[in-house]
Write an enzyme that holds these catalytic residues in place. Sequence first.
Site, short mmCIF file in Angstrom:
data_model
loop_
_atom_site.label_atom_id
_atom_site.label_comp_id
_atom_site.label_asym_id
_atom_site.label_seq_id
_atom_site.Cartn_x
_atom_site.Cartn_y
_atom_site.Cartn_z
N GLU A 62 -11.67 1.67 -10.88
CA GLU A 62 -11.94 1.81 -9.35
C GLU A 62 -13.34 2.15 -9.40
OE1 GLU A 62 -9.41 4.01 -6.80
OE2 GLU A 62 -7.61 3.27 -7.73
N GLU A 91 -4.68 7.97 -10.99
CA GLU A 91 -5.15 9.28 -10.63
C GLU A 91 -4.01 10.44 -10.80
OE1 GLU A 91 -7.49 8.96 -7.01
OE2 GLU A 91 -8.94 7.79 -8.07
O1 AHR Z 1 -9.27 2.86 -3.50
C1 AHR Z 1 -9.04 3.99 -2.65
C2 AHR Z 1 -8.23 5.07 -3.39
O2 AHR Z 1 -9.17 5.73 -4.04
C3 AHR Z 1 -7.26 4.50 -4.29
O3 AHR Z 1 -5.98 4.47 -3.69
C4 AHR Z 1 -7.16 5.88 -5.22
O4 AHR Z 1 -6.80 5.62 -6.56
C5 AHR Z 1 -8.80 6.56 -5.32
O5 AHR Z 1 -8.66 7.64 -4.74
#
Ligand code: AHR
Length: 517
Positions: free
Chosen positions: A320, A197
């Site tokens: 994710e 990110e």
């Molecule tokens: O999964 C929780 C968080 O969500 C992670 O650390 C981040 O990459 C995303 O914003």
Amino acid sequence: MNTQRNLLAGLLLFVAIPFISAQEKAQMVVNADLGTETINRHIYGQFSEHLGRCIYDGLWVGEDSKIPNTNGVRNDIIAALKHINIPNLRWPGGCFADEYHWRDGIGPRDQRPKMVNTHWGGVTEDNSFGTHEFLNLCEELGTEPYICGNMGSGSVEEMSKWVEYITFDGESPMAKLRKQNGREKPWKVQFWGVGNENWGCGGNMSPEGYAENYRRYATYCRNYGTNHLFKIAGGPNVDDYNWTSTLMKNIPGHMMNGISLHYYTFADSWTNKGNATGFDDNEYFRTIENAAHIEELIERHTAIMDQYDPEKRLGLIIDEWGAWYNVEPGTNPGFLYQQNTLRDALLAGVSLNIFHKHCDRVKMANIAQMVNVLQAMILTEGEKMILTPTYHVFDMYKVHQDATLLPIEVKCSNYERLGRSLPAVSASASKDKNGAIHISLVNIDPANDIEISCAVRGTNAANVSNAQIITGENVRACNTFDKPENVRLANFKGAKYKNGELTMKIPAKSLVTIELK
Ligand code: AHR
């Protein structure tokens, strides 16, 4: 696959044609001899971040714990995870990855420096779970490690030396250090993330700035011996299509193997996430609708990637995904601990069916996160452990790992709410290496059973050889430490197969997988 064939396959695959009818009946066709794409097992990847109780007090209890463990990791969790065939495990973050300095997590544990986990609750991280502990756990689980390197607050040298430390087999300063720390032979690590990110917690970069940095970092992440890295660039935030096109334009194809995509499902929105339990039927509808939105994101990011990479060499890596609700009342807001209900199981089934459908581009995915955080597989409380409804979906769906995706057509009724509608049935089918056909169906309608008749073409399969179901009293049903088996995997008796015709009644709010042999 060429573009024309792709288009054709797109037309053939998963055409969901909603009936304008109140009858809860559906028709399907599965073409068992027409599959061309493989459902990459890495779509079933997991994610474990130094966040809340995922690592500490979740996976890792330490060697001296009275909870039975293997090298510090709970035995009950190891057994449960082995059972669902985890293909890869992403670590150490997430946002944590871009402030993690790997050298703090090697050597004697009592001498490792501590740090503040600024992203997640401001707690002190003692670095007792580091590179060796993680890679040994992956070996124990028989899973491939996916390491996310620190671009946000690290350096090219730091990332480069981490790769050398883990994978170099010859004589070098980093290999020597690894051996001093007790590991003679290098580990194999294929999946390597270059930051996380980076448009946000990973450095607040512009896409141009990230692409420039990516090229520098990736250059020095070397392939040592037979270890070949699969390099994953930090991808867009949800629908930031400019990020994807800038990366595709500015990073030569031979320098990366995939671009990540993060997408979380909220019951409403980022600022109004909703509760994990006790939600109403409108929230249920919106959650499933939001989850299904990932299909549009995949299609639009894929369309951009196709312009630069028509052969689909690069993967869209959804590293994710999952449901993100308000934390359980009374828990640390920075720990992201939430319950998991039948709604989450249905959401997982719908999402996995979408990933299967787009498996020519979606080559890997990681649900967030494995233990005690967000849409977890496992929740722990002291010595107790429960398997969540989502765990059972990963168990039920493991038959699709590395199987050939089969083209299907579905005509079904709609599940309607709030003046909007969703197809009531989400489905996916595959054929495994032994020729067994698996058809997975999700009935998202919380009130109506659906009778399905399904023509299975191009197969000599004779019987329903296995059938499983996950359901519950209502979509809010969940497993608790007092009632750990409220929602579980059970045998399904409601399917019949004769002369190429599969008939079944899929109960409201359930997931079913049928095996034909
Ligand atoms: O999964 C929780 C968080 O969500 C992670 O650390 C981040 O990459 C995303 O914003």
